[in-house]
Design a protein around this motif. Structure first.
Motif, PDB file in Angstrom:
ATOM      1  N   THR A  11     -49.167 -22.273  36.017  1.00 47.43           N
ATOM      2  CA  THR A  11     -48.680 -22.781  37.309  1.00 47.43           C
ATOM      3  C   THR A  11     -49.662 -23.775  37.913  1.00 47.43           C
ATOM      4  O   THR A  11     -49.306 -24.906  38.246  1.00 47.43           O
ATOM      5  CB  THR A  11     -48.430 -21.633  38.288  1.00 47.43           C
ATOM      6  OG1 THR A  11     -47.497 -20.722  37.718  1.00 47.43           O
ATOM      7  CG2 THR A  11     -47.888 -22.143  39.626  1.00 47.43           C
ATOM      8  N   GLY A 171     -44.604 -19.602  40.762  1.00 46.16           N
ATOM      9  CA  GLY A 171     -45.142 -19.244  39.465  1.00 46.16           C
ATOM     10  C   GLY A 171     -44.256 -19.764  38.347  1.00 46.16           C
ATOM     11  O   GLY A 171     -43.163 -20.289  38.594  1.00 46.16           O
ATOM     12  N   ASP A 172     -44.733 -19.575  37.112  1.00 45.50           N
ATOM     13  CA  ASP A 172     -44.026 -20.131  35.956  1.00 45.50           C
ATOM     14  C   ASP A 172     -43.259 -19.094  35.151  1.00 45.50           C
ATOM     15  O   ASP A 172     -42.680 -19.433  34.122  1.00 45.50           O
ATOM     16  CB  ASP A 172     -45.027 -20.836  35.028  1.00 45.50           C
ATOM     17  CG  ASP A 172     -46.017 -19.859  34.404  1.00 45.50           C
ATOM     18  OD1 ASP A 172     -46.763 -19.207  35.166  1.00 45.50           O
ATOM     19  OD2 ASP A 172     -46.038 -19.720  33.164  1.00 45.50           O
TER      20      ASP A 172
END
Length: 222
Positions: A11, A171-172
């Motif tokens: 991220t 976030g990822d």
């Protein structure tokens, strides 16, 4: 928005396969052969659970054998830390500027991770980010790691946001999205620079999906 809780690896910090490299070393120390069927199953689980507390992942992989899980987790953290020390850790392009811009908006920033505090601090030190955010947290400092809401709620308490609706989580991974949803965050933004893609992020409840954390300050203006 009064608070942004940002994930690190994938991220704001480029992963570039470091998690998988460290995992390979950690699991090899448990006698599991690289490229074998059990290894491939374990690696698939690691990829699916990116963002989760690493000790929790190893407990699952090693059938809740606590001693083996702790040993594997220690080997993982050591391997990852070595890769960081060798200069393999780099920021996501524009992440530092985005964090500074968010703080200039009067919004506080917390950086979170599924790693240990020691590894988190090594990453921050390597990037020169020790003082970039208002707060940094790892699972052990908050109670539980992702997908539980503990780190987000700990950040809210520590940084004195007025309400969970005034918090943005970015976030990822799907686990980041679940964490934000469970915490009641007003914005739960997925970014496409890490482990999971648009479909996974949306399925996990993302309110927004962004190309990168670079786009987050613009979202917070509204």
């Amino acid at each position: 928005m009064q608070l942004v809780v940002l994930d690190m690896a994938g991220t704001t910090v480029a992963d570039d396969g470091l998690v998988e490299k460290a995992f390979t070393q950690a699991i090899g120390a448990q006698g599991i052969e690289f490229g074998g069927p059990r290894y491939d199953e374990m690696l698939a689980h690691v990829r699916a659970t990116m963002g989760e507390s690493k000790i929790t992942v190893f407990r699952h992989l090693l059938d809740n054998d606590e001693a083996a899980a702790q040993q594997a987790n220690k080997a993982f953290e050591t391997a990852y830390g070595t890769l960081v020390d060798e200069g393999h850790s780099a920021p996501i392009d524009g992440a530092e500027d985005a964090i500074r811009e968010i703080r200039e908006l009067g919004i506080k920033v917390c950086l979170t991770t599924g790693f240990s505090e020691t590894t988190q601090q090594r990453i921050l030190g390597a990037l020169g980010w020790k003082n970039l955010a208002d707060l940094t947290l790892c699972p052990a400092q908050a109670g539980r790691g992702r997908p539980y809401p503990d780190m987000v709620l700990k950040a809210l308490l520590e940084l004195k946001a007025d309400a969970v609706a005034n918090v943005a989580v970015a976030g990822d991974t799907a686990y980041d999205m679940t964490t934000g949803i469970r915490a009641g965050a007003g914005i739960v933004a997925g970014v496409l620079t890490g482990a999971h893609g648009n479909d996974q992020l949306n399925a996990a409840g993302a309110t927004h999906v962004l190309e990168s954390v670079r786009d987050l300050p613009g979202l917070l203006h509204y």
